[in-house]
Design a protein around this motif. Structure first.
Motif, PDB file in Angstrom:
ATOM      1  N   PRO A   1     -16.151  84.828  37.613  1.00 49.59           N
ATOM      2  CA  PRO A   1     -17.521  85.343  37.540  1.00 49.59           C
ATOM      3  C   PRO A   1     -18.519  84.202  37.643  1.00 49.59           C
ATOM      4  O   PRO A   1     -18.226  83.065  37.264  1.00 49.59           O
ATOM      5  N   TYR A   2     -19.693  84.488  38.166  1.00 52.80           N
ATOM      6  CA  TYR A   2     -20.711  83.452  38.280  1.00 52.80           C
ATOM      7  C   TYR A   2     -22.080  84.057  37.992  1.00 52.80           C
ATOM      8  O   TYR A   2     -22.315  85.261  38.130  1.00 52.80           O
ATOM      9  N   THR A   3     -22.963  83.200  37.583  1.00 55.15           N
ATOM     10  CA  THR A   3     -24.367  83.571  37.457  1.00 55.15           C
ATOM     11  C   THR A   3     -25.208  82.422  37.959  1.00 55.15           C
ATOM     12  O   THR A   3     -24.854  81.252  37.785  1.00 55.15           O
ATOM     13  N   SER A   4     -26.306  82.764  38.611  1.00 54.58           N
ATOM     14  CA  SER A   4     -27.183  81.748  39.199  1.00 54.58           C
ATOM     15  C   SER A   4     -28.632  82.122  38.947  1.00 54.58           C
ATOM     16  O   SER A   4     -28.979  83.308  38.848  1.00 54.58           O
TER      17      SER A   4
ATOM     18  N   PHE B   1       1.747  86.425  49.462  1.00 58.51           N
ATOM     19  CA  PHE B   1       0.457  86.887  49.958  1.00 58.51           C
ATOM     20  C   PHE B   1      -0.593  86.897  48.849  1.00 58.51           C
ATOM     21  O   PHE B   1      -0.308  87.236  47.703  1.00 58.51           O
ATOM     22  N   THR B   2      -1.816  86.538  49.260  1.00 55.51           N
ATOM     23  CA  THR B   2      -2.928  86.419  48.321  1.00 55.51           C
ATOM     24  C   THR B   2      -4.124  87.208  48.829  1.00 55.51           C
ATOM     25  O   THR B   2      -4.449  87.171  50.019  1.00 55.51           O
ATOM     26  N   LEU B   3      -4.773  87.915  47.899  1.00 53.60           N
ATOM     27  CA  LEU B   3      -6.017  88.618  48.184  1.00 53.60           C
ATOM     28  C   LEU B   3      -7.172  87.815  47.615  1.00 53.60           C
ATOM     29  O   LEU B   3      -7.160  87.429  46.444  1.00 53.60           O
ATOM     30  N   ASP B   4      -8.178  87.528  48.458  1.00 54.28           N
ATOM     31  CA  ASP B   4      -9.422  86.893  48.026  1.00 54.28           C
ATOM     32  C   ASP B   4     -10.561  87.860  48.322  1.00 54.28           C
ATOM     33  O   ASP B   4     -10.667  88.379  49.442  1.00 54.28           O
ATOM     34  N   ALA B   5     -11.411  88.086  47.324  1.00 52.00           N
ATOM     35  CA  ALA B   5     -12.548  88.989  47.523  1.00 52.00           C
ATOM     36  C   ALA B   5     -13.780  88.411  46.842  1.00 52.00           C
ATOM     37  O   ALA B   5     -13.682  87.764  45.796  1.00 52.00           O
ATOM     38  N   ILE B   6     -14.937  88.631  47.461  1.00 48.04           N
ATOM     39  CA  ILE B   6     -16.208  88.261  46.840  1.00 48.04           C
ATOM     40  C   ILE B   6     -17.064  89.524  46.742  1.00 48.04           C
ATOM     41  O   ILE B   6     -17.219  90.265  47.711  1.00 48.04           O
ATOM     42  N   LEU B   7     -17.573  89.752  45.545  1.00 47.08           N
ATOM     43  CA  LEU B   7     -18.448  90.884  45.285  1.00 47.08           C
ATOM     44  C   LEU B   7     -19.830  90.332  44.967  1.00 47.08           C
ATOM     45  O   LEU B   7     -19.982  89.522  44.059  1.00 47.08           O
TER      46      LEU B   7
ATOM     47  N   ILE C   1     -23.441  78.663  37.391  1.00 51.29           N
ATOM     48  CA  ILE C   1     -22.274  78.468  36.532  1.00 51.29           C
ATOM     49  C   ILE C   1     -21.174  79.403  37.004  1.00 51.29           C
ATOM     50  O   ILE C   1     -21.366  80.613  37.134  1.00 51.29           O
ATOM     51  N   ARG C   2     -20.040  78.812  37.280  1.00 56.08           N
ATOM     52  CA  ARG C   2     -18.854  79.563  37.696  1.00 56.08           C
ATOM     53  C   ARG C   2     -17.749  79.296  36.670  1.00 56.08           C
ATOM     54  O   ARG C   2     -17.447  78.137  36.372  1.00 56.08           O
ATOM     55  N   TYR C   3     -17.166  80.370  36.152  1.00 49.98           N
ATOM     56  CA  TYR C   3     -16.143  80.221  35.116  1.00 49.98           C
ATOM     57  C   TYR C   3     -14.825  80.789  35.617  1.00 49.98           C
ATOM     58  O   TYR C   3     -14.754  81.933  36.071  1.00 49.98           O
TER      59      TYR C   3
END
Length: 810
Positions: free
Chosen positions: A240-243, A272-278, A794-796
């Motif tokens: 999760p991130y906040t900016s 196999f790996t799944l990468d997603a950005i929301l 900030i990315r955690y």
């Protein structure tokens, strides 16, 4: 005929695929560890006393194949438990005070000694997970494939600790199984290699010999045996991130904006790996190096958004994917009446979400899927007479999709299928492109046969549907001191992959060849030497006219002081026909471009020294009165300490009596100009590292380019031109851009980062201007022209395997 030649060449090469025996591979036996290992660089756990030792490293460069000397020997031990691989490495050095250990940001090597360990969990020679650590403790990690080399966009979570001793330096590593890929077999056999670099001498070593006679590396690894009964972990990572962004300039009030989102990484299975950005946020990506573009083609930009740079080796197959198309410029150009203007025109389209799935099976089949959705975007148009405004669609809701199948075999060859698809909502342009690609090598990596066939289909509601194709074939010798290759390429007139790719020219065919000589062992003068010659010719499919012809000879060398010297000679021996500069809709017009001869030189001193210099002039003379191009690069750098580095770069280029398009007349005939153009690019970059986790970085760029038209010309049908005395518009150009980024980065927890960025920038274009660099620079940094942005992000990093214990009973 072309297909017959292709089939014959393919059969001939397959006939050479004989069963050569490979060089003996080293083997290291590891053992299970039941005790806790503390990563402190001290090796004081009992298990290290009984673990097998990997030693006898062999030099990669400069003396390929020489054994390491005893006073600089390397000793490595490897053990494992149920969650990770542990590595203890000792790098002996007879002069430990001279060990270089510059502090850098993660994934930057800098001037420092390094140790690296390479794991291939399938032992198939296809893909390695590489983990490097500098003597300063800075981590670098990457995925290596033969097709794409080292991809440092990988950012795994692993632990390391270094220590400088009176006999050299040591490093202890813990690499969790989530950071590598391996099968679910009970008994594991991994590919293994190890790397060491003594930077002050530029000596590079590997545990298992990497023969530089060959172009491959991964299949020259050794073997790691002894791993048994381990389980592939659940690979679920949430980030999760906040900016917060605070932006403004002199003409607008300062405004603030909060953003938040989530990145997800999930291991579907062991491969196999799944990468997603929301709700993606790329506000802190590096700025684009925009230039004054007077040519017929768009400027191509580097990809700086992390999602589109991480783990993309599969998606880059065939050069069909240009990720900047996703969230790039709008694709629809609205028509304005004579009394209308844009009052708001977004330069980019917002990305709503994106995901990718990628990996490779035990049988060598790589599968990649990438999908992204961009939002519907409008421009706002105002009628200057009535004052009324209206919205006009400039980009519909769009879906971008990329699908890849890549079958590898015999550890050095592959056949791939790639498909790209762009679908826009409503009656707008859609596109589909497919490609079949092959890359075949003999068993001993002596010869290579590669090529492709690509097909494009564009469904445009405003124009006719278009089908196009391009194909290429290349055959070359890839081993030894002497190497060569020959090839050809064909582009049909309607080939178009520009919805999700990038391509500038069509309707031509080309043939080319190159030959090279390199030294394998150093001489009294050179550590490395490579001499290469290239020949290239290109012909228009419709007319048969020659579009390009070039002959190049290049010399590249490193001397005994590890200073680099390179120089080259190049020529275009005949006049050629340029079908693109006139910018006619059907590319039927052409401009004859004269013969040219030129040369270049580049010097780069050894970066191991505190002061280093890059210097490079080049010049080209044209078979046209007083026409020439000149370029000069001067870039000094100084390492004040292991923490502080500054690099300044100044580049100047001048084009004298260049000829190019500037406009159309009332009959759509091309208006050209004979012009002089000067370009100045000055950059300053700096780094100050408090430690291996906290750094300050500075990046400044001022770019100024101007072109002054000396004579207006009209292009004639035969490709020549004549003076035009009727055209009186001012088409001179003056362009300034200024960018400054000052950033603070702190990796406050494994995989978790806080970054603070202050950015200001400006962009100025004018037809009327003066030629004083001082006034142009002052205009660029004038407060009235600057945009300011202050952002905190900030990315955690949350690992499921650790997070599940947060809620369990103690």
């Amino acid at each position: 005929m072309f297909k017959e030649k292709l089939t014959f060449s393919f059969i001939c090469l397959l006939a050479t695929f004989l069963s050569f025996s490979q060089a003996q591979k080293k083997t290291l036996q590891t053992k299970f560890c039941s005790e806790k290992i503390t990563i402190d660089g001290k090796f004081d756990e009992p298990i290290w006393k009984t673990a097998a030792i990997a030693t006898d490293f062999i030099m990669i460069a400069p003396n390929n194949g020489d054994p390491e000397k005893n006073n600089r020997r390397s000793e490595v031990k490897i053990v494992y438990d149920n969650e990770a691989i542990y590595v203890a490495a000792t790098m002996y050095d007879d002069e430990p005070k001279k060990i270089l250990r510059e502090l850098t940001t993660r994934d930057e090597f800098g001037s420092a000694d390094h140790f690296g360990i390479f794991f291939n969990g399938y032992n198939d020679g296809q893909q390695e997970f590489r983990f490097y650590v500098s003597a300063a403790g800075v981590q670098q990690d990457c995925v290596y494939t033969e097709a794409n080399g080292e991809d440092f966009s990988l950012n795994s979570i692993w632990d390391s600790k270094t220590s400088i001793t009176d006999y050299g330096w040591t490093i202890e590593l813990k690499i969790p199984y989530a950071a590598v890929r391996f099968s679910d077999e009970k008994k594991q056999t991994w590919g293994l290699n190890m790397y060491r670099e003594v930077y002050r001498d530029r000596f590079q070593y590997s545990w298992n010999l990497i023969d530089i006679n060959l172009q491959t590396e991964a299949n020259q690894a050794g073997i790691l045996e002894g791993i048994e009964n381990i389980k592939t972990p659940t690979r679920l990572f949430l980030i999760p991130y906040t900016s917060y962004y605070l932006s403004g300039n002199d003409s607008n009030k300062t405004k603030g904006e909060f953003k938040g989102g989530l990145d997800v990484k999930y291991g579907i299975n062991d491969a196999f790996t799944l990468d997603a950005i929301l709700v993606p946020d790329f506000g802190q990506a590096a700025f684009d190096r925009v230039e004054l573009n007077l040519g017929p083609f768009e400027q191509q930009f580097a990809e700086n958004r992390p999602f589109f740079t991480e783990g993309t080796d599969l998606f880059n197959k065939g050069n069909l994917f240009y990720s900047r198309r996703i969230g790039g410029e709008p694709s629809v150009q609205p028509t304005l009446s004579s009394d209308e203007d844009f009052i708001e025109y977004p330069s980019t389209v917002n990305l709503l979400n994106a995901l990718k799935v990628s990996g490779r099976t035990k049988g060598g089949l790589g599968i990649g899927i990438l999908n992204a959705v961009t939002e519907k975007t409008d421009a706002i148009i105002r009628n200057n007479i009535t004052g009324e405004t209206r919205n006009e669609l400039i980009e519909p809701l769009a879906n971008f999709n990329l699908f890849v199948l890549d079958q590898r075999f015999r550890q050095n060859s592959s056949v791939s299928f790639i498909n790209t698809n762009v679908t826009r909502n409503g009656e707008y342009r859609d596109a589909n492109v497919s490609a079949l690609i092959y890359d075949l090598n003999t068993k001993k990596n002596t010869f290579n046969l590669s090529g492709d066939y690509k097909f494009s289909h564009v469904n445009d509601y405003l124009l006719d549907n278009r089908n196009g194709y391009n194909t290429s074939i290349n055959l070359g010798k890839t081993k030894g001191k002497y190497r060569y290759s020959v090839g050809s390429q064909y582009f049909s007139e309607k080939w178009d992959n520009n919805d999700l790719g990038i391509n500038f020219q069509t309707n031509y065919h080309a043939v080319y060849g190159n030959a090279s000589y390199r030294i394998i062992k150093p001489t009294k003068t050179f550590n490395t030497l490579n001499v290469q010659t290239n020949l290239y010719s290109e012909f228009n499919n419709t007319t048969g006219s020659i579009q390009e012809a070039s002959i190049n000879i290049n010399f590249n060398s490193t001397n005994k002081r590890n200073d680099y010297h390179g120089f080259g000679l190049n020529t275009r021996p005949v006049a050629v026909y340029d079908y693109y500069e006139p910018r006619s809709e059907d590319n039927s017009k052409f401009l004859i471009v004269p013969r040219r001869i030129g040369g270049n030189y580049f010097f780069s001193s050894n970066y191991a020294k505190k002061f280093a210099l890059d210097f490079g002039p080049s010049i080209s003379f044209f078979d046209e009165k007083d026409r020439l191009n000149f370029n000069l690069l001067v870039s000094p750098r100084y390492r004040f300490s292991d923490k502080l580095l500054l690099i300044y770069s100044s580049r100047f280029s001048r084009q004298v009596n260049d000829i190019g398009w500037i406009d159309f007349d009332n009959s759509d005939n091309a208006i050209l100009a004979k012009r002089n153009r000067n370009t100045y690019t000055n950059t300053l970059s700096g780094k100050y590292a408090i430690n291996d986790l906290i750094t300050f970085n500075l990046s400044i760029r001022h770019y100024w380019s101007y072109a002054i038209n000396k004579e207006i010309l009209t292009l004639k049908d035969d490709g020549t031109f004549e003076t035009n005395t009727n055209y009186n518009k001012n088409r001179n150009s003056n362009f300034n851009t200024w960018n400054m980024d000052l950033s603070f980065s702190w990796w406050f927890a494994p995989g978790s980062q806080m970054s603070i960025l202050y950015r200001n920038n400006s962009s100025l274009f004018a037809r009327e201007f003066n030629k004083k660099i001082g006034s142009n620079f002052r205009d660029s940094v004038n407060q009235e022209n600057l945009n300011h942005i202050l952002s905190v992000s900030i990315r955690y990093f949350i690992d499921y395997n650790s997070a599940k214990n947060w809620f369990s009973k103690k």
